[in-house]
Design a protein around this motif. Sequence first.
Motif, PDB file in Angstrom:
ATOM      1  N   ALA A   1      15.511  -8.643   2.817  1.00  0.00           N
ATOM      2  CA  ALA A   1      14.069  -8.788   3.013  1.00  0.00           C
ATOM      3  C   ALA A   1      13.369  -7.533   2.531  1.00  0.00           C
ATOM      4  N   LEU A   2      12.142  -7.716   2.075  1.00  0.00           N
ATOM      5  CA  LEU A   2      11.262  -6.602   1.759  1.00  0.00           C
ATOM      6  C   LEU A   2      10.086  -6.677   2.735  1.00  0.00           C
ATOM      7  N   ILE A   3       9.868  -5.609   3.477  1.00  0.00           N
ATOM      8  CA  ILE A   3       8.762  -5.561   4.432  1.00  0.00           C
ATOM      9  C   ILE A   3       7.729  -4.582   3.886  1.00  0.00           C
ATOM     10  N   HIS A   4       6.562  -5.105   3.589  1.00  0.00           N
ATOM     11  CA  HIS A   4       5.563  -4.381   2.789  1.00  0.00           C
ATOM     12  C   HIS A   4       4.442  -3.834   3.669  1.00  0.00           C
ATOM     13  N   PHE A   5       4.598  -2.557   4.079  1.00  0.00           N
ATOM     14  CA  PHE A   5       3.560  -1.850   4.820  1.00  0.00           C
ATOM     15  C   PHE A   5       2.657  -1.029   3.911  1.00  0.00           C
ATOM     16  N   ALA A   6       3.167  -0.599   2.775  1.00  0.00           N
ATOM     17  CA  ALA A   6       2.476   0.401   1.961  1.00  0.00           C
ATOM     18  C   ALA A   6       1.061  -0.042   1.608  1.00  0.00           C
ATOM     19  N   ALA A   7       0.085   0.782   1.955  1.00  0.00           N
ATOM     20  CA  ALA A   7      -1.312   0.463   1.652  1.00  0.00           C
ATOM     21  C   ALA A   7      -2.185   1.683   1.888  1.00  0.00           C
ATOM     22  N   GLU A   8      -3.232   1.778   1.108  1.00  0.00           N
ATOM     23  CA  GLU A   8      -4.328   2.661   1.471  1.00  0.00           C
ATOM     24  C   GLU A   8      -5.099   1.930   2.569  1.00  0.00           C
ATOM     25  N   SER A   9      -5.406   2.636   3.676  1.00  0.00           N
ATOM     26  CA  SER A   9      -5.840   1.868   4.839  1.00  0.00           C
ATOM     27  C   SER A   9      -7.089   2.366   5.549  1.00  0.00           C
ATOM     28  N   HIS A  10      -7.718   3.439   5.089  1.00  0.00           N
ATOM     29  CA  HIS A  10      -8.843   3.970   5.845  1.00  0.00           C
ATOM     30  C   HIS A  10     -10.155   3.506   5.235  1.00  0.00           C
ATOM     31  N   VAL A  11     -10.956   2.779   6.014  1.00  0.00           N
ATOM     32  CA  VAL A  11     -12.199   2.206   5.499  1.00  0.00           C
ATOM     33  C   VAL A  11     -13.104   3.282   4.914  1.00  0.00           C
ATOM     34  N   ASP A  12     -13.273   4.395   5.624  1.00  0.00           N
ATOM     35  CA  ASP A  12     -14.164   5.448   5.131  1.00  0.00           C
ATOM     36  C   ASP A  12     -13.726   5.947   3.760  1.00  0.00           C
TER      37      ASP A  12
END
Length: 352
Positions: free
Chosen positions: A76-87
């Motif tokens: 399985a590949l579990i994909h958390f990677a993200a730019e995540s800050h709204v500001d």
Amino acid sequence: MTLLVTGGAGFIGSNFVLDWLKSSDEPIVTLDALTYAGNLENLASLQGDARHTFVKGDICERALVDQLLSQHRPRALIHFAAESHVDRSISGPGAFMRTNIEGTYTLLEASRAYWSGLGDVDKAAWRFHHVSTDEVYGSLSEQDPPFAETKTYEPNSPYSASKAASDHLVRAWHHTYGLPVLTTNCSNNYGPYHFPEKLIPLMIVNALAGKALPIYGDGKNVRDWLFVSDHASAIRAVLQGGRVGETYNIGGWNEMSNLEIVHTVCELLDELRPDAAGSYKRLITFVKDRPGHDRRYAIDARKIERELGWRPAETFATGIRKTVQWYLDHPEWVVRVQSGAYRDWVAQQYQA
């Protein structure tokens, strides 16, 4: 058997990796670019652990992703990677378009190629688990019901728009190519290893330093709050028993306004680390609201409970106490993540 986890040195990803290896000997390969919120110190306790392999790299690098899939043969590949800050997405949306959209596309295409070459048994067992956010659904009024999985997407920030796009890509790769995917949309997480630009850790860190506690607008924006270890357990449940192609909303059943959150943090600090100058509430400062600030998010998490038997183990009262205590017990972690760039960012963003 192995899992490939993207973004595993970030806040939620590292908590998942640590949680997984507490209860399983199944190895994890962590791929993380170590941008501002990725921190290898989050995974320091796994140093020398043969079950964990860390690879520094960008999810947009197709050759690297292909290599990791071929070498480690994950189930399985579990994909958390993200730019995540709204500001940050408001002041610099380009990075969000690249990581959240192009990066997800790259992972889907690499996964499709890898999955297509598996034998029938392994092919049936393979999963691409995409970790997303409730922000893709837009904003709620006080009277609206919580977000269900069928809610129309109405993203209102560059961040949420980029995550909505990634959700649509995952859905399309399932329906077009048959890739076995799972998607989870979570509410606001909090807990250990949270980068101190987000609301709860920022309030804790600033209060302890005697700095202002900046609250956007009138402080009445409402979010549903999910303790990060509960999020990790929900992902385990979905990975194990979730129906292929389905979306599961993960929430904490804890709707609270930002002002309520800050008051709670101050009250806990007054109890656990009292300040001779008086209650930390004296430091609360209201600042100009950010553009397009969604008024309310709330998650309807009945589907995951009904189908998979998952409910959060922590109430907000128990989770926030554990969180505040963790920051009190780990001042060295806070000091090391507070780079000059971070301090400049906070000063720029939270001006009265």
